[in-house]
Design a protein around this motif. Structure first.
Motif, PDB file in Angstrom:
ATOM      1  N   THR A 128       1.023  -1.228   0.035  1.00 21.26           N
ATOM      2  CA  THR A 128      -0.025   0.195  -0.034  1.00 21.26           C
ATOM      3  C   THR A 128       0.796   1.235   0.172  1.00 21.26           C
ATOM      4  N   HIS A 129       0.720   2.072  -0.996  1.00 23.33           N
ATOM      5  CA  HIS A 129       1.711   3.089  -1.460  1.00 23.33           C
ATOM      6  C   HIS A 129       1.010   4.554  -1.184  1.00 23.33           C
ATOM      7  N   MET A 130       1.390   5.427   0.091  1.00 22.56           N
ATOM      8  CA  MET A 130       0.928   6.660  -0.137  1.00 22.56           C
ATOM      9  C   MET A 130       1.950   7.527  -0.988  1.00 22.56           C
ATOM     10  N   SER A 148      -1.793   2.072  -4.866  1.00 19.69           N
ATOM     11  CA  SER A 148      -1.335   3.524  -4.664  1.00 19.69           C
ATOM     12  C   SER A 148      -2.533   4.420  -4.571  1.00 19.69           C
ATOM     13  N   TYR A 149      -2.208   5.354  -3.559  1.00 22.66           N
ATOM     14  CA  TYR A 149      -3.133   6.599  -3.392  1.00 22.66           C
ATOM     15  C   TYR A 149      -2.466   7.717  -2.974  1.00 22.66           C
ATOM     16  N   GLY A 150      -3.125   8.747  -3.361  1.00 21.40           N
ATOM     17  CA  GLY A 150      -2.292  10.244  -3.078  1.00 21.40           C
ATOM     18  C   GLY A 150      -2.745  11.260  -4.021  1.00 21.40           C
ATOM     19  N   SER A 179      -4.902  -3.187   4.169  1.00 23.67           N
ATOM     20  CA  SER A 179      -5.618  -1.830   3.805  1.00 23.67           C
ATOM     21  C   SER A 179      -6.713  -1.967   2.876  1.00 23.67           C
ATOM     22  N   VAL A 181      -8.733   0.308  -0.004  1.00 25.13           N
ATOM     23  CA  VAL A 181      -8.553   1.744  -0.838  1.00 25.13           C
ATOM     24  C   VAL A 181      -9.608   2.010  -1.799  1.00 25.13           C
ATOM     25  N   GLY A 208      -5.844   6.981   5.259  1.00 23.06           N
ATOM     26  CA  GLY A 208      -5.552   8.395   4.648  1.00 23.06           C
ATOM     27  C   GLY A 208      -6.681   9.011   3.862  1.00 23.06           C
ATOM     28  N   GLY A 242      -4.163  13.482   5.674  1.00 15.14           N
ATOM     29  CA  GLY A 242      -4.057  13.795   4.397  1.00 15.14           C
ATOM     30  C   GLY A 242      -4.187  15.178   4.163  1.00 15.14           C
ATOM     31  N   ALA A 278      -8.112   5.702   2.115  1.00 15.28           N
ATOM     32  CA  ALA A 278      -7.389   4.331   2.247  1.00 15.28           C
ATOM     33  C   ALA A 278      -7.424   4.039   3.846  1.00 15.28           C
TER      34      ALA A 278
END
Length: 281
Positions: A128-130, A148-150, A179, A181, A208, A242, A278
């Motif tokens: 899980t990538h911010m 991925s999220y952001g 997680s 998302v 997030g 966030g 997320a």
């Protein structure tokens, strides 16, 4: 992309909002001092609105010396969302007038810093990538594997081990914890949160949250609408962290994508006027 791996632990993510006004080195140092006593922090991220990155670096890289313990990143934001310990609720604030350039009401202003400490031993298999990128510096892309999220911030910084504050194009924090998302663009935030929560084996411990700055006050004519809906949807008492983004990254809108034992082959999109949530179990 620059990456820091955040591992599992009893408190995998510790996050809170330091609200303004007049956040100086002393006020911020007092708020984050307890973090310096823990040696299990694998990455520390600050989302800031109206507080200069130099103030944050003076604290994290000063007497607290956190920059020598783990990677430290700072995102200068269009708006922020975080857990206010005193109010015991999630609070959002957006830069004064932000969104009016698109004919929208514009943010109502505010000042604060959201602190996010990722705890635990490093894990090579985090999926899980911010992802946070500086607007205009690089394309907004997903990490190579996992979910991925952001989104885009105004600017991104890294506090070097030397204590120097360096502007960077982006940073990524990857985590091994389970997680869920989800991306959405409607006004059904409570239902979305409930659906994402059902995908987790236990209640979320932190979340997030990256909405477009054309949402929030610019969509609802009020602050805190989606965080309050999340609370009604099963996230009551769960701290959010966030920022309001100028371009959001997340899975295809609709069904939540779950990351558990194996990284899913998930599709990722760059969104507009979308919220990405997320949940970390």
């Amino acid at each position: 992309m620059r990456r820091a791996r955040a591992g599992l632990g009893r408190r995998a993510i510790d996050t809170f909002l330091v609200p303004g006004p007049k956040i100086d080195v002393g006020k911020l140092a007092m708020a984050i001092a307890p973090l310096a006593a823990h040696i299990d922090i694998s990455c520390l991220v600050f989302f800031t609105l109206g507080v200069k990155p130099e103030i944050i670096s003076a604290v994290a890289g000063g007497s607290l010396g956190i920059h020598g313990m783990c990677p430290v990143y700072i995102a200068d934001c269009y708006g922020i969302i975080g857990w206010d310990k005193k109010a015991k609720k999630n609070v959002e604030m957006m830069e004064k007038g932000r969104g009016s350039e698109y004919g929208l009401p514009g943010g109502q202003g505010g000042e604060g810093v959201v602190v996010v400490a990722f705890r635990g031993k490093e894990h090579a298999g985090g999926a899980t990538h911010m992802v946070v990128k500086a607007h205009g510096k690089a394309e907004l892309e997903a990490a190579a594997d996992g979910v991925s999220y952001g989104g885009y911030a105004k600017a991104c910084y890294k506090l070097e081990h030397s204590g120097d504050l360096v502007e960077v194009d982006d940073f990524v924090v990857s985590s091994s914890t389970v997680s869920s998302v989800v991306s959405f663009d409607g006004d059904d935030a409570g239902e979305v949160a409930a659906g994402a929560t059902k995908e987790l084996p236990s209640k979320a411990k932190a979340a997030g949250y990256f909405p477009c700055f054309c949402r929030g006050y610019n969509k609802y004519n009020a602050d805190g609408v989606e965080p309050e809906a999340f609370a009604r949807g099963g996230l009551d008492g769960v701290p959010l962290f966030g920022m309001f983004a100028h371009g959001e990254l997340g899975p295809t809108k609709g069904v939540p994508v779950v990351v558990a034992d194996e990284a899913p082959q998930a599709e990722h999109d760059v969104h507009s006027m979308t919220s990405v949530l997320a949940l970390y179990s």
